[in-house]
Write an enzyme that holds these catalytic residues in place. Structure first.
Site, PDB file in Angstrom:
ATOM      1  N   ASP A  88     -32.041  10.803  34.488  1.00 15.20           N
ATOM      2  CA  ASP A  88     -32.062   9.532  33.610  1.00 15.20           C
ATOM      3  C   ASP A  88     -32.905   9.764  31.955  1.00 15.20           C
ATOM      4  OD1 ASP A  88     -32.498   6.570  32.581  1.00 15.20           O
ATOM      5  OD2 ASP A  88     -33.470   6.035  34.873  1.00 15.20           O
TER       6      ASP A  88
ATOM      7  N   LYS B 173     -29.195  -2.851  19.308  1.00 10.28           N
ATOM      8  CA  LYS B 173     -27.928  -1.451  18.999  1.00 10.28           C
ATOM      9  C   LYS B 173     -29.062  -1.817  17.093  1.00 10.28           C
ATOM     10  CE  LYS B 173     -25.394  -0.203  21.843  1.00 10.28           C
ATOM     11  NZ  LYS B 173     -25.965   1.958  21.802  1.00 10.28           N
TER      12      LYS B 173
ATOM     13  N   ASN C  17     -25.892   8.663  23.111  1.00 13.76           N
ATOM     14  CA  ASN C  17     -24.736   7.730  23.278  1.00 13.76           C
ATOM     15  C   ASN C  17     -24.679   7.396  24.532  1.00 13.76           C
ATOM     16  OD1 ASN C  17     -21.374   7.027  24.122  1.00 13.76           O
ATOM     17  ND2 ASN C  17     -21.847   8.463  25.899  1.00 13.76           N
TER      18      ASN C  17
ATOM     19  N   TYR D  40     -28.036  -7.724  23.770  1.00 13.22           N
ATOM     20  CA  TYR D  40     -27.338  -6.314  23.902  1.00 13.22           C
ATOM     21  C   TYR D  40     -27.083  -5.875  22.041  1.00 13.22           C
ATOM     22  CZ  TYR D  40     -23.726  -2.768  23.201  1.00 13.22           C
ATOM     23  OH  TYR D  40     -22.298  -1.696  22.678  1.00 13.22           O
ATOM     24  N   GLY D  41     -27.117  -6.724  21.754  1.00 15.56           N
ATOM     25  CA  GLY D  41     -26.677  -6.358  20.052  1.00 15.56           C
ATOM     26  C   GLY D  41     -28.195  -6.619  19.150  1.00 15.56           C
ATOM     27  N   ALA D  42     -29.371  -6.773  19.496  1.00 19.78           N
ATOM     28  CA  ALA D  42     -30.363  -6.594  18.819  1.00 19.78           C
ATOM     29  C   ALA D  42     -30.430  -5.178  19.548  1.00 19.78           C
ATOM     30  CB  ALA D  42     -31.415  -7.495  19.685  1.00 19.78           C
TER      31      ALA D  42
END
Ligand code: NAP
Length: 248
Positions: free
Chosen positions: A59, A154, A86, A150-152
């Site tokens: 993990d 990235k 990734n 999620y966007g934050a």
């Protein structure tokens, strides 16, 4: 282009985009340390590509993960030329309905773990003048209603990419690929119900000028190009959209 003789770490290599990246990098002749929590799907890569694959069931967000992954790669392949961050966690939903524990979980996998793996690999990357490729998302640059956190994460990964590119230059290059929508198992585990997931998929295709989802190997080939110093030796701090025109 050839990656023969290079030692590459790829996290989240068992499925989806990570698997596409691993296949492309292995076909270019690299030795690859493949990382994921489940061992079995990683073993399938080892069965296909033999001794060029080193399986590490780990993990990435667990304490000490970076140290263990780097030790495994250097022990088996003698050094590290590239790290591909990734592995990612995507949980979607409106902010007012969100479980705050998921914020921490997404930040841990999408931002803290890549930073920690880069930190642990840095002496080895410096020794070989290697590079890092972070798999970010167009979600890091577009408005993401219903997927804001999620966007934050990235966007944070994009920031990390640019800052570290300057911090490590000229020894180690750091770039990110920002994929548009690619059909992978990620879409089955976002937390949306079936109707919500279908609405999102249809909306993504409608807002992607190329009119289709991308394929994992279309990301994998760009990763190979960014690793290869003959092609990308003067490319660092790049946030490269590979997205069917979604951010155009
Ligand atoms: N698919 C898209 O449309 C899209 C678009 C833009 C960006 N991305 C990004 O692309 C990356 C890959 O996503 P994907 O779509 O290929 O998803 P996926 O098929 O779900 O793959 C994620 C991989 O990461 C591994 N993983 C997840 N959490 C992990 C952890 N804590 N430690 C180690 N490994 C872990 C999973 O394996 P285990 O479960 O065995 O650990 C899995 O193999 C992610 O960073 C994602 O944000 C995807």
């Amino acid at each position: 282009m050839t990656l023969a003789g290079k030692s590459v770490i790829i996290t989240g290599a068992a499925t989806g985009i990570g698997r596409g990246i691993a296949e492309c990098v292995l076909k270019e002749g690299a030795d690859v340390t493949v990382v994921g929590r489940r061992e079995e799907p990683l073993r399938e890569l080892a069965e296909r590509f033999g001794d060029a694959v080193h399986v590490v069931a780990q993990d990435v967000a667990a304490p000490g993960a970076g140290t263990r992954i780097v030790a495994a790669a250097t022990t088996r392949f003698g050094g590290i030329d590239a790290v591909v961050n990734n592995a990612g966690l995507a949980r979607f939903g409106a902010l007012d309905a969100a479980d705050p524990a998921l914020f921490d979980a997404m930040f841990a996998v999408n931002v803290r773990a890549p930073a920690e793996l880069i930190r642990c690999a840095l002496p080895h990357l410096r020794e070989r003048r290697g590079s890092v490729v972070n798999i970010s998302s167009v979600g890091g640059v577009l408005a993401m209603p219903g997927r804001a956190f999620y966007g934050a994460t990235k966007a944070a990964l994009n920031s990390l990419t640019r800052s570290l590119a300057v911090e490590f230059a000229p020894d180690v290059r750091v770039n990110a690929i920002l994929p548009g929508p690619v059909l992978t198992p990620m879409w089955d585990g976002t937390g949306l119900d079936a109707a919500g997931a279908e609405r999102l998929r249809a909306g993504l295709i409608a807002s992607t000028p190329m009119g289709r989802f991308g394929e994992d190997r279309e990301i994998g080939r760009w990763v190979c190009l960014l690793i290869d110093p003959e092609v990308s030796g003067w490319v660092t701090g790049a946030l490269m959209p590979v997205d069917g025109g979604r951010t155009a």
